[in-house]
Write an enzyme that holds these catalytic residues in place. Structure first.
Site, mmCIF file in Angstrom:
data_model
loop_
_atom_site.group_PDB
_atom_site.id
_atom_site.type_symbol
_atom_site.label_atom_id
_atom_site.label_comp_id
_atom_site.label_asym_id
_atom_site.label_seq_id
_atom_site.Cartn_x
_atom_site.Cartn_y
_atom_site.Cartn_z
ATOM 1 N N LYS A 27 5.700 -71.442 -47.421
ATOM 2 C CA LYS A 27 5.855 -72.631 -47.300
ATOM 3 C C LYS A 27 6.978 -72.770 -46.651
ATOM 4 O O LYS A 27 7.011 -74.035 -46.338
ATOM 5 C CB LYS A 27 6.313 -72.322 -48.890
ATOM 6 C CG LYS A 27 5.885 -72.326 -50.277
ATOM 7 C CD LYS A 27 5.615 -72.792 -51.490
ATOM 8 C CE LYS A 27 6.606 -71.164 -51.649
ATOM 9 N NZ LYS A 27 5.936 -70.402 -52.333
ATOM 10 N N THR A 28 7.373 -72.361 -46.293
ATOM 11 C CA THR A 28 8.905 -72.220 -45.556
ATOM 12 C C THR A 28 8.061 -72.129 -44.474
ATOM 13 O O THR A 28 9.006 -73.070 -43.480
ATOM 14 C CB THR A 28 10.076 -71.011 -45.544
ATOM 15 O OG1 THR A 28 10.522 -70.460 -46.746
ATOM 16 C CG2 THR A 28 10.823 -70.738 -45.060
ATOM 17 N N ASP A 72 14.636 -74.447 -50.507
ATOM 18 C CA ASP A 72 13.660 -73.841 -51.048
ATOM 19 C C ASP A 72 14.690 -73.699 -52.569
ATOM 20 O O ASP A 72 15.104 -73.783 -53.347
ATOM 21 C CB ASP A 72 14.404 -72.741 -50.375
ATOM 22 C CG ASP A 72 12.806 -71.564 -50.919
ATOM 23 O OD1 ASP A 72 11.909 -71.881 -51.301
ATOM 24 O OD2 ASP A 72 12.897 -70.667 -50.168
ATOM 25 N N THR A 121 8.058 -71.763 -56.536
ATOM 26 C CA THR A 121 6.933 -70.843 -56.921
ATOM 27 C C THR A 121 7.066 -71.300 -58.890
ATOM 28 O O THR A 121 6.041 -70.036 -59.200
ATOM 29 C CB THR A 121 7.590 -69.163 -57.340
ATOM 30 O OG1 THR A 121 9.108 -69.080 -58.221
ATOM 31 C CG2 THR A 121 7.740 -68.889 -55.602
ATOM 32 N N ARG A 180 2.421 -62.060 -46.290
ATOM 33 C CA ARG A 180 4.102 -61.860 -46.619
ATOM 34 C C ARG A 180 4.254 -60.172 -46.886
ATOM 35 O O ARG A 180 4.021 -59.201 -45.638
ATOM 36 C CB ARG A 180 5.121 -62.039 -47.314
ATOM 37 C CG ARG A 180 6.426 -61.596 -47.407
ATOM 38 C CD ARG A 180 7.394 -62.152 -47.969
ATOM 39 N NE ARG A 180 7.693 -63.410 -47.817
ATOM 40 C CZ ARG A 180 8.751 -64.403 -48.701
ATOM 41 N NH1 ARG A 180 9.083 -64.525 -50.360
ATOM 42 N NH2 ARG A 180 8.654 -65.151 -47.885
#
Length: 201
Positions: A27-28, A72, A121, A180
């Site tokens: 997302k980032t 975020d 999330t 990640r």
């Protein structure tokens, strides 16, 4: 890309977007990509960092036209701050009350048109009025193994790690569909190979 190209052709700012999905799915990263593709200034903050409305006013008042504001963990915004965002998202203006009682005054601040990118999330924690103000919601799903293998191959190249196709497939299979996690496993595999004196993973 379609939305960004169309907005650029109209000379307009990109619509507000909501990114939802598990941690580590990109997302980032996509916020950085959008800023790079559109040439827009990017300002990054988080829901927990905006605990008072004045924190938000300070950020919004400094945005240039076309800026991208990335928040975020947007589901953790206090309700007061969330409600301030309504006018900013709809009309690019915010209103607040100065003083109290008979001396109270309603002040209005016009903002430069901007794009809000919200990442969460836990989309279900956003109120329906807030969700409805985003032009489009993008939901991030776990990556298939083939995509993770491509990501791992690129990451290995950036890290200067020599990795076999079997090694890539093994790491991708244990990454739970999350880039990640895949990159973290790659770094640990690099450590193991280094300490064991192996030339390749």
């Amino acid at each position: 890309r379609l939305m960004a190209d169309a907005a650029r052709a109209r000379g307009d700012v990109l619509e507000h977007l909501l990114f939802s999905g598990g941690p580590g799915l990109g997302k980032t990263s996509l916020a950085f990509v959008l800023a790079e593709e559109t040439g827009a200034p990017l300002r990054i903050t988080s829901g927990p960092a905006l605990d008072k409305a004045k924190d938000l006013v300070g950020i919004l008042s400094q945005l240039e036209r076309g800026s991208i504001l990335f928040i975020d963990e947007i589901h953790r915004l206090p309700r007061e701050v969330e409600e301030y965002l309504y006018g900013a998202m709809d009309r690019f203006a915010i209103e607040w009350t100065l003083d109290a009682g008979v001396h109270a005054r309603l002040l209005k601040l016009d903002l430069q048109p901007f794009t809000l990118l919200g990442a969460t999330t836990r989309e279900a924690l956003l109120s329906p009025p807030f969700r409805s103000r985003f032009g489009h919601a993008l939901r991030f799903e776990p990556y298939p193994a083939a995509e993770l293998e491509r990501i791992l191959a690129r990451s290995a190249q950036l890290l200067g790690v020599d990795i076999t196709a079997e090694g890539v497939a093994l790491l991708a299979g244990h990454a739970r569909g999350t880039p990640r996690v895949a990159n973290r496993l790659l770094r640990r595999a690099r450590d193991v190979a280094q300490t064991a004196g192996l030339a390749r993973i």
